[in-house]
Design a protein around this motif. Structure first.
Motif, mmCIF file in Angstrom:
data_model
loop_
_atom_site.group_PDB
_atom_site.id
_atom_site.type_symbol
_atom_site.label_atom_id
_atom_site.label_comp_id
_atom_site.label_asym_id
_atom_site.label_seq_id
_atom_site.Cartn_x
_atom_site.Cartn_y
_atom_site.Cartn_z
ATOM 1 N N LYS A 1 1.074 -0.830 0.067
ATOM 2 C CA LYS A 1 0.180 0.156 -0.524
ATOM 3 C C LYS A 1 0.777 1.631 0.131
ATOM 4 C CE LYS A 1 -3.933 -2.257 0.137
ATOM 5 N NZ LYS A 1 -4.731 -2.305 -0.696
ATOM 6 N N LEU A 2 1.974 1.065 -0.841
ATOM 7 C CA LEU A 2 2.866 2.300 -0.484
ATOM 8 C C LEU A 2 2.786 3.580 -1.145
ATOM 9 C CD1 LEU A 2 6.153 0.276 0.747
ATOM 10 C CD2 LEU A 2 5.150 2.380 1.365
ATOM 11 N N MET A 3 2.021 2.852 -2.487
ATOM 12 C CA MET A 3 1.789 4.539 -3.434
ATOM 13 C C MET A 3 1.049 5.328 -2.765
ATOM 14 S SD MET A 3 3.048 2.933 -5.974
ATOM 15 C CE MET A 3 2.840 3.906 -6.894
ATOM 16 N N GLY A 4 -0.063 5.241 -1.482
ATOM 17 C CA GLY A 4 -0.929 6.186 -1.175
ATOM 18 C C GLY A 4 -0.285 6.568 0.526
ATOM 19 N N ALA A 5 1.587 5.794 0.544
ATOM 20 C CA ALA A 5 2.622 6.088 1.568
ATOM 21 C C ALA A 5 2.451 7.716 2.406
ATOM 22 C CB ALA A 5 3.837 5.739 1.357
#
Length: 396
Positions: A54-58
């Motif tokens: 979920k790191l695109m929304g980090a």
């Protein structure tokens, strides 16, 4: 600015997340890095692994479905990724730069709140079209312009570089506000894949950062006027894009430099095991390069912490000062110079084993990526800009 003043996640939660980043780095990103570099291909396996965390929304606030990292934590993630694949880390950093622009300057707008929720929930990949044929690398000017027709617009831009343009889900485009606006009266337009067409114009066959797939395109886009970030691009650039770019780039370059020193350390350790009576030259060189790496680390981390402090204070006035601009410019110049120095010193330590492409100590990719750092927003251009600012500025 409209930053949410997010303080980041707890130290324990972040360290656990960082462990997961290093895990996918060792298991997925590093094993594919050589092939990504050799074939100048998009690091799909790496980006899929990043999305799984979920790191695109980090950097997106938790209330919008993101992880809620602050800028110092985000920089640490870039640093970690840089230790495994420079191209992957660069793609991640450039995505987060666009996220920062939307967060810091679009949250008062319901459209961009919903948009950021979608970025977090769908792990959308964001790319940028800022450079333009005819103006070189000057982000403060545009030739193209938004052509408004009621609530809708069309926008055509000839961009010599759009990193991972074919793989992106959304594109952030700079342009003049209207066809009659001066070149420096710019806006930041966000269009999704269904809103634009890309006509390839320039290929990407370079020494380093080959996996970023930074081809050139003629972009033909359309959309609704609500897709334009409400703040002037001049504010977006000075308060968000400029500092975030140089901090995240510096962080991933630090990651590349760190990995090169780690490889040099491993080489010296293995050499001493095989021949304990070998000359100590390599060990002395290792001590020297480690001190340079420490200097780079302190500079990058210090600037990230300073920027985080100003964001927490919502201090837009400080972000617009000459002194802050010079400091961020100096971070870029210093980091992009030090990475070359550090990787080159590491190569001297590893010798022919680092020079070869077929050993575990190979530093070919690190060195070629390192030389790309000073060319991303050319250091001479930045130095000339600093010279102008320092001539006008009175103070520290």
């Amino acid at each position: 600015m409209e930053h949410t003043n997010q303080t980041g996640i707890s130290k324990e939660s972040f360290e656990k997340l960082l462990e997961e980043v290093h895990k996918i780095g060792e298991e997925i990103i590093r094993p594919n890095a050589r092939d990504v570099d050799a074939n100048a291909r998009f690091p799909q396996e790496a980006i899929d692994a990043i999305k799984s965390l979920k790191l695109m929304g980090a950097y997106i606030p938790t209330e919008l479905g993101g992880l809620g990292l602050n800028i110092t934590q985000l920089a640490r993630v870039c640093e970690a990724l840089g230790q495994y694949c420079g191209s992957t880390a660069m793609i991640f950093a450039m995505h987060q730069i666009q996220v920062a622009c939307a967060i810091n300057h679009g949250l008062s707008n319901e459209h961009f709140k919903n948009y950021l929720k979608k970025v977090a929930s769908d792990s959308r990949l964001l790319a940028s079209a800022t450079t333009e044929m005819g103006i070189g690398g000057d982000l403060r000017q545009s030739i193209c312009a938004v052509e408004q027709n009621g609530d809708s617009f069309t926008l055509t831009k000839n961009a010599p570089v759009i990193s991972y343009g074919k793989q992106a889900d959304d594109l952030f485009i700079t342009s003049r506000r209207t066809p009659d606006s001066p070149a420096n009266d710019q806006v930041h337009v966000v269009v999704s894949k269904e809103d634009y067409e890309l006509e390839p114009s320039m290929a990407w066959d370079t020494m380093g950062f080959r996996g970023t797939c930074s081809e050139g395109f003629l972009v033909k886009s359309k959309g609704h006027m609500k897709q334009i970030i409400p703040a002037p691009f001049a504010d977006i650039l000075s308060q968000s894009m400029h500092p975030t770019s140089h901090i995240l780039w510096g962080s991933l370059w630090l990651g590349i430099a760190t990995d090169s020193v780690n490889m040099a350390r491993a080489f010296v350790r293995d050499m001493m095991k095989k021949n304990p009576n070998a000359p100590q030259t390599a060990a002395l060189r290792l001590a020297e390069v480690h001190s340079v790496l420490q200097l780079m680390r302190e500079n990058v981390h210090g600037c990230a912490e300073h920027y985080q402090q100003l964001l927490s204070e919502n201090n837009a006035e400080a972000l617009d000062t000459f002194s802050f601009s010079v400091k961020i410019n100096n971070l870029k110049i210093a980091s992009s110079s030090l990475i070359i120095d550090i990787v080159s010193r590491s190569l001297l330590i590893c010798g022919i084993a680092g020079y070869r492409n077929d050993t575990k100590y190979s530093l070919s990719r690190h060195l070629r990526d390192a030389y790309g750092a000073s060319l991303m927003v050319n250091n001479d251009r930045i130095m000339n800009h600093n010279a102008t600012l320092l001539h006008m500025h009175r103070g520290d």
